[in-house]
Design an enzyme around this catalytic site. Structure first.
Site, PDB file in Angstrom:
ATOM      1  N   ASP A  17      35.815  54.046  65.616  1.00 54.56           N
ATOM      2  CA  ASP A  17      36.947  53.111  65.549  1.00 54.56           C
ATOM      3  C   ASP A  17      38.008  53.375  66.618  1.00 54.56           C
ATOM      4  O   ASP A  17      38.979  52.625  66.719  1.00 54.56           O
ATOM      5  CB  ASP A  17      37.592  53.155  64.153  1.00 54.56           C
ATOM      6  CG  ASP A  17      36.732  52.455  63.113  1.00 54.56           C
ATOM      7  OD1 ASP A  17      35.752  51.802  63.488  1.00 54.56           O
ATOM      8  OD2 ASP A  17      37.058  52.564  61.912  1.00 54.56           O
ATOM      9  N   ARG A  68      44.199  42.318  60.733  1.00 51.91           N
ATOM     10  CA  ARG A  68      43.426  42.956  59.661  1.00 51.91           C
ATOM     11  C   ARG A  68      43.726  44.446  59.608  1.00 51.91           C
ATOM     12  O   ARG A  68      43.583  45.058  58.546  1.00 51.91           O
ATOM     13  CB  ARG A  68      41.925  42.778  59.921  1.00 51.91           C
ATOM     14  CG  ARG A  68      41.446  41.345  59.790  1.00 51.91           C
ATOM     15  CD  ARG A  68      39.956  41.276  59.926  1.00 51.91           C
ATOM     16  NE  ARG A  68      39.330  42.333  59.137  1.00 51.91           N
ATOM     17  CZ  ARG A  68      38.125  42.813  59.353  1.00 51.91           C
ATOM     18  NH1 ARG A  68      37.389  42.362  60.327  1.00 51.91           N
ATOM     19  NH2 ARG A  68      37.637  43.765  58.576  1.00 51.91           N
ATOM     20  N   LYS A 111      44.275  51.924  56.319  1.00 47.34           N
ATOM     21  CA  LYS A 111      43.605  50.714  55.828  1.00 47.34           C
ATOM     22  C   LYS A 111      42.291  51.090  55.131  1.00 47.34           C
ATOM     23  O   LYS A 111      42.042  50.667  54.002  1.00 47.34           O
ATOM     24  CB  LYS A 111      43.300  49.780  57.007  1.00 47.34           C
ATOM     25  CG  LYS A 111      42.341  48.679  56.663  1.00 47.34           C
ATOM     26  CD  LYS A 111      42.028  47.780  57.839  1.00 47.34           C
ATOM     27  CE  LYS A 111      40.890  48.248  58.708  1.00 47.34           C
ATOM     28  NZ  LYS A 111      39.541  47.940  58.231  1.00 47.34           N
ATOM     29  N   ASN A 112      41.471  51.875  55.816  1.00 41.41           N
ATOM     30  CA  ASN A 112      40.141  52.154  55.267  1.00 41.41           C
ATOM     31  C   ASN A 112      40.197  53.000  53.996  1.00 41.41           C
ATOM     32  O   ASN A 112      39.331  52.881  53.135  1.00 41.41           O
ATOM     33  CB  ASN A 112      39.253  52.817  56.321  1.00 41.41           C
ATOM     34  CG  ASN A 112      38.799  51.821  57.381  1.00 41.41           C
ATOM     35  OD1 ASN A 112      38.992  50.618  57.221  1.00 41.41           O
ATOM     36  ND2 ASN A 112      38.207  52.318  58.454  1.00 41.41           N
ATOM     37  N   CYS A 135      33.302  42.601  60.551  1.00 43.88           N
ATOM     38  CA  CYS A 135      33.344  42.633  62.013  1.00 43.88           C
ATOM     39  C   CYS A 135      31.942  42.405  62.598  1.00 43.88           C
ATOM     40  O   CYS A 135      30.957  42.870  62.046  1.00 43.88           O
ATOM     41  CB  CYS A 135      33.831  43.989  62.495  1.00 43.88           C
ATOM     42  SG  CYS A 135      35.603  44.136  62.561  1.00 43.88           S
ATOM     43  N   ARG A 147      24.836  46.146  60.351  1.00 47.21           N
ATOM     44  CA  ARG A 147      25.575  46.710  59.229  1.00 47.21           C
ATOM     45  C   ARG A 147      25.010  46.365  57.855  1.00 47.21           C
ATOM     46  O   ARG A 147      25.623  45.636  57.073  1.00 47.21           O
ATOM     47  CB  ARG A 147      27.052  46.306  59.314  1.00 47.21           C
ATOM     48  CG  ARG A 147      27.674  46.709  60.619  1.00 47.21           C
ATOM     49  CD  ARG A 147      29.161  46.472  60.634  1.00 47.21           C
ATOM     50  NE  ARG A 147      29.883  47.499  59.924  1.00 47.21           N
ATOM     51  CZ  ARG A 147      31.199  47.571  59.893  1.00 47.21           C
ATOM     52  NH1 ARG A 147      31.919  46.672  60.497  1.00 47.21           N
ATOM     53  NH2 ARG A 147      31.807  48.536  59.238  1.00 47.21           N
TER      54      ARG A 147
HETATM   55  C1  UD1 Z   1      33.529  52.454  57.676  1.00 43.78           C
HETATM   56  C2  UD1 Z   1      34.856  51.950  58.192  1.00 43.78           C
HETATM   57  C3  UD1 Z   1      34.696  51.443  59.629  1.00 43.78           C
HETATM   58  C4  UD1 Z   1      34.083  52.534  60.506  1.00 43.78           C
HETATM   59  C5  UD1 Z   1      32.794  53.067  59.892  1.00 43.78           C
HETATM   60  C6  UD1 Z   1      32.215  54.249  60.643  1.00 43.78           C
HETATM   61  C7  UD1 Z   1      35.882  51.118  56.164  1.00 43.78           C
HETATM   62  C8  UD1 Z   1      36.379  49.957  55.390  1.00 43.78           C
HETATM   63  N1  UD1 Z   1      35.292  50.857  57.327  1.00 43.78           N
HETATM   64  O1  UD1 Z   1      32.641  51.361  57.669  1.00 43.78           O
HETATM   65  O2  UD1 Z   1      35.979  51.072  60.115  1.00 43.78           O
HETATM   66  O3  UD1 Z   1      33.779  51.982  61.771  1.00 43.78           O
HETATM   67  O4  UD1 Z   1      33.040  53.506  58.530  1.00 43.78           O
HETATM   68  O5  UD1 Z   1      33.145  55.255  60.741  1.00 43.78           O
HETATM   69  O6  UD1 Z   1      36.053  52.251  55.768  1.00 43.78           O
HETATM   70  N2  UD1 Z   1      24.491  51.805  57.466  1.00 43.78           N
HETATM   71  C9  UD1 Z   1      23.224  51.476  57.044  1.00 43.78           C
HETATM   72  N3  UD1 Z   1      23.058  51.137  55.725  1.00 43.78           N
HETATM   73  C10 UD1 Z   1      24.094  51.126  54.841  1.00 43.78           C
HETATM   74  C11 UD1 Z   1      25.379  51.459  55.281  1.00 43.78           C
HETATM   75  C12 UD1 Z   1      25.538  51.809  56.607  1.00 43.78           C
HETATM   76  O7  UD1 Z   1      22.279  51.475  57.815  1.00 43.78           O
HETATM   77  O8  UD1 Z   1      23.870  50.816  53.672  1.00 43.78           O
HETATM   78  C13 UD1 Z   1      24.700  52.168  58.878  1.00 43.78           C
HETATM   79  C14 UD1 Z   1      25.660  51.237  59.592  1.00 43.78           C
HETATM   80  O9  UD1 Z   1      25.008  50.094  60.094  1.00 43.78           O
HETATM   81  C15 UD1 Z   1      26.209  52.124  60.673  1.00 43.78           C
HETATM   82  C16 UD1 Z   1      26.251  53.497  60.008  1.00 43.78           C
HETATM   83  O10 UD1 Z   1      25.377  53.415  58.894  1.00 43.78           O
HETATM   84  O11 UD1 Z   1      25.331  52.168  61.760  1.00 43.78           O
HETATM   85  C17 UD1 Z   1      27.617  53.936  59.533  1.00 43.78           C
HETATM   86  O12 UD1 Z   1      28.197  52.921  58.758  1.00 43.78           O
HETATM   87  P1  UD1 Z   1      29.214  53.233  57.566  1.00 43.78           P
HETATM   88  O13 UD1 Z   1      29.687  54.615  57.686  1.00 43.78           O
HETATM   89  O14 UD1 Z   1      28.565  52.815  56.295  1.00 43.78           O
HETATM   90  O15 UD1 Z   1      30.378  52.250  57.897  1.00 43.78           O
HETATM   91  P2  UD1 Z   1      31.281  51.434  56.874  1.00 43.78           P
HETATM   92  O16 UD1 Z   1      31.467  52.201  55.620  1.00 43.78           O
HETATM   93  O17 UD1 Z   1      30.778  50.056  56.777  1.00 43.78           O
END
Ligand code: UD1
Length: 422
Positions: free
Chosen positions: A308, A400, A22-23, A118, A123
């Site tokens: 995850d 989802r 999915k991701n 979620c 986030r």
């Molecule tokens: C992706 C995955 C999600 C998984 C996560 C971590 C998808 C669609 N989703 O989410 O299932 O749980 O990776 O492996 O691929 N952060 C910030 N600022 C930002 C972006 C992130 O502070 O601009 C923080 C987040 O709050 C979190 C950490 O960085 O604490 C990691 O998040 P991130 O790796 O960005 O997760 P996603 O890409 O949203």
């Protein structure tokens, strides 16, 4: 709203096919926005999040057709008719932010609503925005939308991420493929989904090196062309189904599974006393007699233990011998499944980002509520091993991320049934 009833029972035996990730697919689909030529994705999972991304891309003027029952996605973005990703679609799924980089790189303009997704912590998307700003984007945040412009196109830049973000790495990677000059992404995410995206972009003509390491170098090109790309196996679905025999006993072969996708997770299974064996078709998981041993887990960016799989792992640890510690380092507030597991008799103490799980002999079925995608499936796993019936409400979260969950678990002998409606 659908519910799922699980009746706890004996061991599970057989094979479970694992779908495309999915991701990965949610990052690959927006890559269509980078090129006028068609992009075909094979091995796509059939999930509501994929339908949401389809809806979003279609709203921008892309064409998305699901072929072979949705396993093949034919995408085409010869001209974008709209550059605004509306709140009504974006709020359903956080990965919607991934249209920002490609749209901006191709057409020099994009307006994207700030995402929802979620309920597992704040986030933010600041890292996505900072990376694009470093490439020369002009950003303005107004009324819940990011207004981005790059009238003279993006330019290559060195982006040093202060923390590892999967989404921000993907957005920056896609944007950099069409930027003028060289970009270097430092402290980049190393997840298999990033590697998969880089491979697809390379098949489209992008010049990328270093994916899978923490430094990715991209040489911008003037245009990308069409490609066909198979979506990598879903390591989270894989880990989830590997836990089913680990929790219930039995022997299940997860078809399409590979150790390198779930290395850190397999080390923990091994420490707990569960055997994992590579087969020509995938990974075979066996739990013989006896209780599983307690293990301590810390979630980390890849190649560490994935956040995850934390909720599902907690379901296993709830019935081990002894006390395990689960430390969540990626998302705050990601223990919402703990009180639900406690309704089934699990003994869990949560303090900040750490959960201490005192294993009990057997869980007991109970009505429980799914709070997010991975929490829902952890409750199903717990229900498979519990005494009596577990009713999991609000399973729309589950849809989802898991296709045909009743069929896949039912196929190896689980007693699981979906109830439609309230
Ligand atoms: C992706 C995955 C999600 C998984 C996560 C971590 C998808 C669609 N989703 O989410 O299932 O749980 O990776 O492996 O691929 N952060 C910030 N600022 C930002 C972006 C992130 O502070 O601009 C923080 C987040 O709050 C979190 C950490 O960085 O604490 C990691 O998040 P991130 O790796 O960005 O997760 P996603 O890409 O949203």
């Amino acid at each position: 709203m659908d519910s799922i009833i699980v009746t706890g029972g004996g061991p599970l035996n057989g094979q479970i096919p694992i779908a495309g990730a999915k991701n990965a697919c949610l990052a690959l689909m927006p890559a269509t926005l980078l090129s006028e030529e068609p992009l075909t994705l094979t091995n796509a999972p059939r999930l509501s999040d994929i339908r949401t991304m389809t809806e979003l891309l279609t709203s921008l003027g892309a064409e998305v057709a699901g072929l072979q029952g949705g396993q093949v996605l034919a995408l085409s973005s010869h001209a974008l008719t709209n550059h605004t990703a509306e709140y009504d679609i974006v709020r359903k799924m956080r990965a919607s932010i991934l249209v920002l980089g490609p749209m901006l790189a191709r057409d020099g303009q994009a307006v994207v609503s700030l995402p929802g997704g979620c309920a597992i912590g704040a986030r933010p998307v600041d890292l996505h925005l900072r990376a694009l700003e470093a490439m020369g984007a002009e950003l303005d945040l107004r009324e819940g939308y990011v207004h981005a412009r790059a009238p003279r196109g993006l330019r290559g830049a060195v982006v040093d991420f202060p923390l590892v973000s999967v989404g921000a790495t993907e957005n920056a990677l896609m944007a950099a493929t069409l930027a003028r000059g060289t970009s270097v992404l430092r402290n980049a995410a190393r997840e298999p989904e990033i590697v998969d995206l880089a491979r697809c972009l390379r098949a489209m003509g992008a010049q990328i090196e270093g994916e899978g390491s923490s430094e990715i170098t991209i040489e911008g090109v003037a245009r990308l062309h069409g490609a066909t790309h198979p979506v990598v196996t879903d390591r989270i679905e894989l880990g989830t189904y590997m836990l089913a025999p680990a929790i219930c006993g039995g022997e299940v072969e997860c078809l399409g599974g590979r150790i390198e996708l779930v290395g850190a997770f397999c080390e923990k299974l091994d420490a707990a006393g569960i055997s994992v064996e590579e087969t020509p078709a995938g990974l075979k998981v066996t739990r013989r007699n006896g209780r599983v041993r307690a293990v301590d887990v810390v979630t980390e960016p890849f190649p560490g233990f994935p956040t995850d799989l934390q909720a599902q792992m907690m379901a296993l640890l709830a019935t081990t011998e002894g006390t395990s510690t689960l430390e969540e380092r990626i998302f705050e507030n990601r223990f919402m499944h703990a009180p639900e597991l406690a309704r089934m008799g699990a003994q869990i103490e949560v303090q900040g980002g750490t959960a201490r799980v005192h294993g009990v002999e057997r869980l007991k079925g109970a009505p429980v509520m799914a709070t997010d995608l991975r929490a829902s499936v952890s409750l199903i796993l717990a229900g498979l091993a519990a005494e009596g019936e577990t009713l999991v409400r609000r399973v729309y979260h589950l849809d989802r991320g898991y296709e045909r969950v009743e069929e896949k678990l039912g196929g190896v002998g689980a007693r699981i049934e979906r109830i439609h409606g309230d």
